[in-house]
Design a protein around this motif. Structure first.
Motif, PDB file in Angstrom:
ATOM      1  N   UNK A   1      26.461  -0.344 -32.471  1.00 38.61           N
ATOM      2  CA  UNK A   1      25.569  -1.049 -31.547  1.00 38.61           C
ATOM      3  C   UNK A   1      24.876  -0.003 -30.674  1.00 38.61           C
ATOM      4  N   UNK A   2      23.588   0.249 -30.959  1.00 44.05           N
ATOM      5  CA  UNK A   2      22.874   1.316 -30.261  1.00 44.05           C
ATOM      6  C   UNK A   2      22.847   1.107 -28.755  1.00 44.05           C
ATOM      7  N   UNK A   3      22.787  -0.145 -28.318  1.00 50.23           N
ATOM      8  CA  UNK A   3      22.703  -0.426 -26.884  1.00 50.23           C
ATOM      9  C   UNK A   3      23.972  -0.033 -26.143  1.00 50.23           C
ATOM     10  N   UNK A   4      25.112   0.105 -26.880  1.00 56.74           N
ATOM     11  CA  UNK A   4      26.382   0.465 -26.240  1.00 56.74           C
ATOM     12  C   UNK A   4      26.846   1.874 -26.595  1.00 56.74           C
ATOM     13  N   UNK A   5      26.075   2.571 -27.448  1.00 54.84           N
ATOM     14  CA  UNK A   5      26.596   3.805 -28.027  1.00 54.84           C
ATOM     15  C   UNK A   5      26.922   4.850 -26.963  1.00 54.84           C
ATOM     16  N   UNK A   6      26.043   5.037 -26.003  1.00 52.38           N
ATOM     17  CA  UNK A   6      26.315   6.063 -24.988  1.00 52.38           C
ATOM     18  C   UNK A   6      27.470   5.648 -24.078  1.00 52.38           C
ATOM     19  N   UNK A   7      27.677   4.333 -23.884  1.00 53.48           N
ATOM     20  CA  UNK A   7      28.845   3.884 -23.120  1.00 53.48           C
ATOM     21  C   UNK A   7      30.131   4.227 -23.868  1.00 53.48           C
ATOM     22  N   UNK A   8      30.107   4.063 -25.176  1.00 53.87           N
ATOM     23  CA  UNK A   8      31.300   4.338 -25.971  1.00 53.87           C
ATOM     24  C   UNK A   8      31.596   5.832 -26.042  1.00 53.87           C
ATOM     25  N   UNK A   9      30.542   6.663 -25.992  1.00 54.03           N
ATOM     26  CA  UNK A   9      30.735   8.113 -26.093  1.00 54.03           C
ATOM     27  C   UNK A   9      30.993   8.704 -24.712  1.00 54.03           C
ATOM     28  N   UNK A  10      32.063   8.259 -24.128  1.00 50.37           N
ATOM     29  CA  UNK A  10      32.485   8.743 -22.810  1.00 50.37           C
ATOM     30  C   UNK A  10      34.004   8.726 -22.784  1.00 50.37           C
ATOM     31  N   UNK A  11      34.574   9.838 -22.288  1.00 50.28           N
ATOM     32  CA  UNK A  11      36.026   9.923 -22.212  1.00 50.28           C
ATOM     33  C   UNK A  11      36.391  10.902 -21.100  1.00 50.28           C
ATOM     34  N   UNK A  12      37.056  10.399 -20.098  1.00 49.56           N
ATOM     35  CA  UNK A  12      37.428  11.258 -18.978  1.00 49.56           C
ATOM     36  C   UNK A  12      36.183  11.847 -18.329  1.00 49.56           C
ATOM     37  N   UNK A  13      36.163  13.169 -18.198  1.00 47.57           N
ATOM     38  CA  UNK A  13      35.009  13.838 -17.584  1.00 47.57           C
ATOM     39  C   UNK A  13      33.909  14.122 -18.603  1.00 47.57           C
ATOM     40  N   UNK A  14      34.162  13.803 -19.875  1.00 50.61           N
ATOM     41  CA  UNK A  14      33.168  14.066 -20.910  1.00 50.61           C
ATOM     42  C   UNK A  14      32.281  12.845 -21.090  1.00 50.61           C
ATOM     43  N   UNK A  15      30.970  13.066 -21.201  1.00 49.60           N
ATOM     44  CA  UNK A  15      30.064  11.947 -21.431  1.00 49.60           C
ATOM     45  C   UNK A  15      28.717  12.437 -21.914  1.00 49.60           C
ATOM     46  N   UNK A  16      28.197  11.817 -22.972  1.00 47.30           N
ATOM     47  CA  UNK A  16      26.894  12.216 -23.506  1.00 47.30           C
ATOM     48  C   UNK A  16      25.790  11.868 -22.518  1.00 47.30           C
ATOM     49  N   UNK A  17      25.863  10.659 -21.949  1.00 46.58           N
ATOM     50  CA  UNK A  17      24.801  10.236 -21.033  1.00 46.58           C
ATOM     51  C   UNK A  17      24.674  11.190 -19.855  1.00 46.58           C
ATOM     52  N   UNK A  18      25.778  11.554 -19.266  1.00 48.13           N
ATOM     53  CA  UNK A  18      25.734  12.463 -18.112  1.00 48.13           C
ATOM     54  C   UNK A  18      25.175  13.818 -18.503  1.00 48.13           C
ATOM     55  N   UNK A  19      25.522  14.274 -19.692  1.00 45.35           N
ATOM     56  CA  UNK A  19      25.041  15.568 -20.155  1.00 45.35           C
ATOM     57  C   UNK A  19      23.531  15.576 -20.323  1.00 45.35           C
ATOM     58  N   UNK A  20      22.989  14.512 -20.937  1.00 48.10           N
ATOM     59  CA  UNK A  20      21.540  14.448 -21.142  1.00 48.10           C
ATOM     60  C   UNK A  20      20.824  14.187 -19.826  1.00 48.10           C
ATOM     61  N   UNK A  21      21.423  13.362 -18.974  1.00 52.04           N
ATOM     62  CA  UNK A  21      20.799  13.033 -17.685  1.00 52.04           C
ATOM     63  C   UNK A  21      20.535  14.277 -16.851  1.00 52.04           C
ATOM     64  N   UNK A  22      21.453  15.224 -16.925  1.00 54.89           N
ATOM     65  CA  UNK A  22      21.306  16.444 -16.137  1.00 54.89           C
ATOM     66  C   UNK A  22      20.005  17.165 -16.503  1.00 54.89           C
ATOM     67  N   UNK A  23      19.710  17.200 -17.784  1.00 58.19           N
ATOM     68  CA  UNK A  23      18.465  17.838 -18.232  1.00 58.19           C
ATOM     69  C   UNK A  23      17.266  16.986 -17.863  1.00 58.19           C
ATOM     70  N   UNK A  24      17.361  15.685 -18.127  1.00 57.62           N
ATOM     71  CA  UNK A  24      16.255  14.768 -17.858  1.00 57.62           C
ATOM     72  C   UNK A  24      15.835  14.821 -16.394  1.00 57.62           C
ATOM     73  N   UNK A  25      16.798  14.867 -15.509  1.00 60.81           N
ATOM     74  CA  UNK A  25      16.495  14.844 -14.075  1.00 60.81           C
ATOM     75  C   UNK A  25      15.832  16.122 -13.588  1.00 60.81           C
ATOM     76  N   UNK A  26      15.890  17.201 -14.399  1.00 55.65           N
ATOM     77  CA  UNK A  26      15.375  18.487 -13.937  1.00 55.65           C
ATOM     78  C   UNK A  26      14.043  18.870 -14.577  1.00 55.65           C
ATOM     79  N   UNK A  27      13.384  17.930 -15.270  1.00 52.90           N
ATOM     80  CA  UNK A  27      12.040  18.203 -15.779  1.00 52.90           C
ATOM     81  C   UNK A  27      11.039  17.450 -14.919  1.00 52.90           C
ATOM     82  N   UNK A  28       9.742  17.767 -15.102  1.00 50.75           N
ATOM     83  CA  UNK A  28       8.703  17.153 -14.300  1.00 50.75           C
ATOM     84  C   UNK A  28       8.532  15.673 -14.566  1.00 50.75           C
TER      85      UNK A  28
END
Length: 984
Positions: free
Chosen positions: A493-520
């Motif tokens: 389920x693509x709409x839940x995939x990034x929610x599922x890919x999270x465990x403890x301090x590891x998370x795909x969404x947080x990793x990508x967000x860091x880059x996204x937030x730092x571009x123009x």
């Protein structure tokens, strides 16, 4: 100025260029900066982005890239025809063949000097060092106002000082202590904090019998260090002073006897126990950094890749494997380059200096002072520096050592093109095998082997991204009751995939967000709008349509996204794609930050741009507009010069956009854009037909037909059914073709579209001819010709004329056929259609064959072949080669006939052209008859007959039967050769 005058480039001092010994006026400072960058990297490509940064710094104007291009053009004029600035993606390259670059000469001499020193040839080494150092005319790049180049010049100066020190060491070993005292005295005054120089001066003075002056030099050094840095001299200098004090002037003291033990930092994080894959990249880095080879400059390796790709894991793993080659220590820092709390180089240097033994109370103040002390402490030591997660060059440049015995590994999401001489290792996702292996090492080998299929599916759902695989493995490890199939189902389920890919301090969404937030902001908007596209990759024009901006602006933003590794370059120049998980993130941001209306408008622009460009490709390829009357579907148009730049070769452009076209049809259907849906499908036939992408043709039209039917769009159904009928013709399914074409003709008649009726009519006429009903075929052609002329469809009229000519040839009326063909040729050239022209020429060739003039047939067949090769129309080539083979055959040149027919057969088989395959087989049968190879003739003609009967091609079946009868007769009658030859 002579066109071939020798050019000299000088950077080791004030920057200057000489041509034929005369100084060249380079003009404004921007040109000087651009050329200086190219000279510094002579022989290597310098990206345009680095040139922009060098000229304008971190905040360039919108016109920066074009200004750099203007500078390059002016420099090319100034440097002459052999000025040697070459355009090479992604920037420019200075190729100074036959010219002099003092930096290159300097580096070569240094390499020779170090090789000689390593081999024990000290006199030769000193001679080469002195020759190299003699090339310096002052501070490197003096007078150039560029922060990027100033940093590079600082690195050169550091290398120069190291070379001086290495040379002086050799001269001291050779007993030339008196000769170097004056030079060392001046150098110590210029570089009072350089402890190695101070120690060399102390040794030279001591060995010259000047012990008191040597000790005075130490005391002066101590005062300077305490006053400037609050530091005592380093352990090496203190030991040297003690050795001089206790030795007496007649006892030699060497640098070795005074060597410091020094602090040996071991700062590397723990190696990755389950490290998987990356063997090729690891070997590459080990080769570049391993061993104890002499080097001219500090080697720098940049490991680049998107978030979660495993850059840090590879950097740490390789650093541990290299530790034995760098026994003086390993330094590590996480620069957090894409974090709001990025680590500044000043703070990192404080950590490094503490690790190197500098107490906190004696820490130098300021970035420059810390960087100088850092380089001094690393001089003469074999140390490895690992800088993780760098954001840009400004974080890294102050942390680079000066001594080439050290090495640096940097990990970053960007390529950091501004690091001079850096080698880049780009990481992609893991392959399927290593992805599953990594899962098994985390979740357990037994579990993964027990569900091999689910493991492979899980790896793909993770996009084979190491971070995602680690998270999935960790979740499975923490939940032993879960099956791999269960987790794969949750990730599906693509709409839940990034929610599922999270465990403890590891998370795909947080990793990508860091880059996204730092571009123009503009780049962020393009990023989320790109999530609209369903195609696996995309080009700059699609980004322009999504943003409703000019293509060049969109490309600049795509470059920003690529630098941040939110998209990756793929395929040809200017094409990009998302990693699967990053696409999911983009669509999340699209839903959160864009209104439904804005997203819908962007989607409509992107699809409209694709339709517009597809129609332009058809027009440029065939010289006329699409045959069908257009719908009211919106087009997002572009200026002609932009279109010309995008598609210098229209068919190649269509090929490049094939996946976009195939994806766009169902996307338009899902969006309810019915007219866009069927027009895109119809427009794509230009590609599908010429490249025989018959499955794509069928699949897109099934979607388009269903969309038109649901919407009650009768025109859409008529156009789509007509195209499906054309597909059946191409596939030689003549009965199906007739059904579809008759339906299309009836639909066009109902909606009052005479042109549509005419187009369906001339396709049906072809079927009449294939069935052998020549009168019916002629009647249909005659009926549609005035309709096409009347509605201005001259291309359609030209097509019908050359088809009518074939019917007349079949009837035996070559005179009328020739008249029709000449008119068809005139019309084809008037509309500028090379394809129609080739078809008319092809008919001319067959006309000459029918009239028994095979020699005359060769020229039009060759002209047709040249035209279709120019168009890269492989099916057209097959037909032209088939005709050319028959012309050579009937002209008596059997060898050339065999070559042409072989080429035609290969193309016909490759593209599933069964009618043509049958015609070629009949041609081979005729060739075998002419050669007296009757058994071979029978085999080929039986093959042709089978093909013609399978597709119900009556006319061609009769031709094959006639030839087959001749061949069988020749086999049965020994004297039949003469009659066969006569028949051929």
């Amino acid at each position: 100025m002579s066109e071939h005058a020798r050019v000299e480039y000088r950077v080791l001092g004030p920057f200057e260029v000489l041509i034929g010994g005369q100084h060249l006026d380079l003009g404004g400072h921007r040109r000087q900066i651009v050329l200086a960058c190219l000279v510094m990297e002579a022989g290597r490509v310098v990206p345009v982005n680095r040139l922009v940064t060098a000229v304008y710094g971190e905040h360039p104007p919108a016109s920066a890239r074009s200004q750099v291009q203007i500078c390059v053009s002016a420099l090319r004029r100034s440097l002459g025809a052999d000025g040697r600035i070459i355009t090479r993606d992604p920037g420019y390259l200075l190729e100074p063949a036959g010219d002099d670059v003092d930096l290159k000469d300097y580096e070569l001499l240094l390499g020779d000097a170090r090789t000689a020193a390593a081999q024990g040839r000290r006199d030769d080494a000193v001679a080469r060092y002195r020759e190299a150092l003699g090339l310096w005319r002052g501070p490197a790049l003096e007078g150039i106002d560029s922060s990027l180049l100033r940093a590079a010049a600082g690195g050169l100066t550091e290398q120069w000082l190291t070379a001086v020190e290495d040379c002086v060491d050799l001269e001291l070993d050779l007993g030339r202590h008196r000769a170097v005292v004056a030079e060392l005295t001046g150098l110590v005054v210029a570089h009072p904090l350089r402890e190695r120089l101070r120690g060399q001066l102390m040794l030279a003075l001591h060995r010259s019998g000047r012990q008191a002056e040597a000790l005075d030099s130490y005391r002066a050094a101590r005062r300077t260090l305490i006053d400037e840095l609050g530091l005592e001299p380093g352990e090496w200098l203190q030991r040297l002073e003690h050795a001089i004090l206790t030795s007496g002037s007649d006892r030699p003291v060497s640098a070795d006897t005074a060597a410091a033990t020094g602090a040996v930092p071991r700062m590397l994080p723990t190696d990755i126990a389950d490290f998987t894959g990356r063997a090729e990249q690891s070997a590459d880095i080990m080769t570049r950094l391993g061993g104890a080879r002499e080097r001219r400059a500090v080697p720098i390796v940049v490991i680049a890749g998107t978030s979660g790709i495993g850059k840090t894991a590879l950097g740490v793993h390789v650093a541990h494997r290299l530790a034995d080659d760098y026994p003086d220590g390993q330094l590590f820092a996480d620069l957090r380059g894409h974090d709001s709390h990025a680590a500044g180089p000043e703070k990192v240097l404080e950590r490094f200096l503490r690790a190197l033994g500098v107490p906190g109370g004696l820490m130098p103040e300021g970035l420059d002072e810390r960087a100088e002390r850092y380089r001094d402490l690393l001089a003469g030591r074999r140390m490895l520096v690992l800088l993780d997660n760098a954001g840009d060059e400004s974080q890294v440049l102050p942390l680079l050592p000066g001594d080439p015995r050290t090495a640096v590994v940097v990990t970053s999401r960007g390529r950091l093109g501004g690091l001079p001489g850096a080698v880049h290792v780009d990481l992609g996702v893991l392959d399927r095998g290593h992805s599953v292996t990594l899962l098994s090492r985390i979740a357990g080998d037994g579990r993964v082997r027990a569900e091999a299929g689910a493991a492979a599916e899980l790896a793909e759902l993770c996009g084979r991204l190491p971070l995602a695989l680690r998270i999935a493995g960790a979740r499975l490890s923490a939940r032993p009751h879960w099956t791999l199939r269960q987790l794969a189902g949750r990730l599906a389920d693509e709409s839940r995939r990034l929610d599922e890919l999270s465990h403890g301090t590891l998370g795909i969404r947080a990793s990508i967000s860091m880059t996204y937030d730092n571009i123009g902001a503009a780049a962020r908007r393009l990023f989320r709008l790109l999530g609209i596209l369903d195609a696996p990759d995309f080009a700059g024009w699609a980004a322009a349509a999504l943003l409703d901006r000019p293509v060049e602006q969109a490309r600049d933003l795509l470059d920003e996204l690529a630098d941040a590794r939110l998209v990756e370059a793929v395929g040809g120049p200017g094409r990009y794609r998302f990693h699967d998980l990053i696409r999911v993130f983009a669509r999340e941001r699209l839903a959160m930050e864009e209104s439904a209306d804005a997203a819908g408008a962007a989607r409509e622009r992107a699809l409209g741009a694709l339709l517009f460009l597809t129609e332009e490709a058809h027009r440029r390829l065939h010289g006329h507009d699409k045959l069908q009357v257009r719908s009211a579907a919106p087009r997002w148009t572009m200026p002609g010069d932009t279109v010309g730049h995008l598609m210098p070769e229209p068919l190649a452009w269509l090929e490049e956009e094939r996946s976009s076209l195939v994806a766009a049809v169902p996307q338009a259907d899902r969006a309810g854009a019915v007219e866009l849906c069927w027009e895109l499908a119809s427009g794509a036939v230009t590609l599908f037909e010429q490249r025989a992408y018959l499955t794509d043709w069928r699949d897109t039209h099934e979607v388009a037909l269903a969309a038109a039917d649901r919407a009650g769009d009768r025109r859409g159904r008529a156009v789509t059914v007509l195209s499906i009928g054309s597909l059946a013709l191409v596939e030689n399914r003549f009965a199906d073709a007739r059904d579809r074409l008759e339906e299309a003709a009836a639909l066009f008649a109902v909606i009052g579209d005479a042109q549509g009726v005419a187009i369906a009519g001339y396709h049906l006429a072809y079927l009449e001819r294939v069935d052998g009903r020549l009168d019916e075929a002629a009647g249909r052609y005659q009926a549609v010709l005035p309709v096409l002329r009347g509605c201005g469809d001259l291309a359609g009229a030209a097509y019908v004329l050359h088809r009518m000519a074939q019917v007349e040839l079949d009837r035996g009326d070559t005179g009328h056929a020739e008249e029709l063909l000449r008119e068809a040729l005139v019309l084809s050239r008037r509309v500028g259609s090379r394809r129609l022209e080739a078809q008319a020429l092809h008919r001319f060739g067959h006309m000459y064959l029918e009239t028994g003039e095979p020699g005359a047939a060769i020229e039009p067949f060759e002209a047709a072949l040249a035209a279709v090769r120019e168009l890269d129309d492989q099916i057209g080539q097959a037909y032209a080669l088939s005709g050319l083979g028959l012309a050579h055959l009937r002209g008596g040149d059997h060898d050339r006939a065999a070559v042409a027919l072989t080429g035609a057969r290969s193309l016909a088989v490759d593209h599933g052209e069964r009618l043509l395959e049958g015609r070629v087989a009949a041609g081979f049968g005729e060739l075998a008859l002419a050669r007296g190879e009757f058994a071979g003739a029978v085999r080929e003609l039986e093959r042709a007959l089978t093909l013609f009967r399978d597709i119900r091609a009556g006319t061609f079946e009769a031709w094959a039967l006639e030839l087959l009868a001749t061949a069988r007769t020749a086999m049965a009658e020994p004297g039949g050769v003469d009659s066969v030859t006569k028949a051929g």
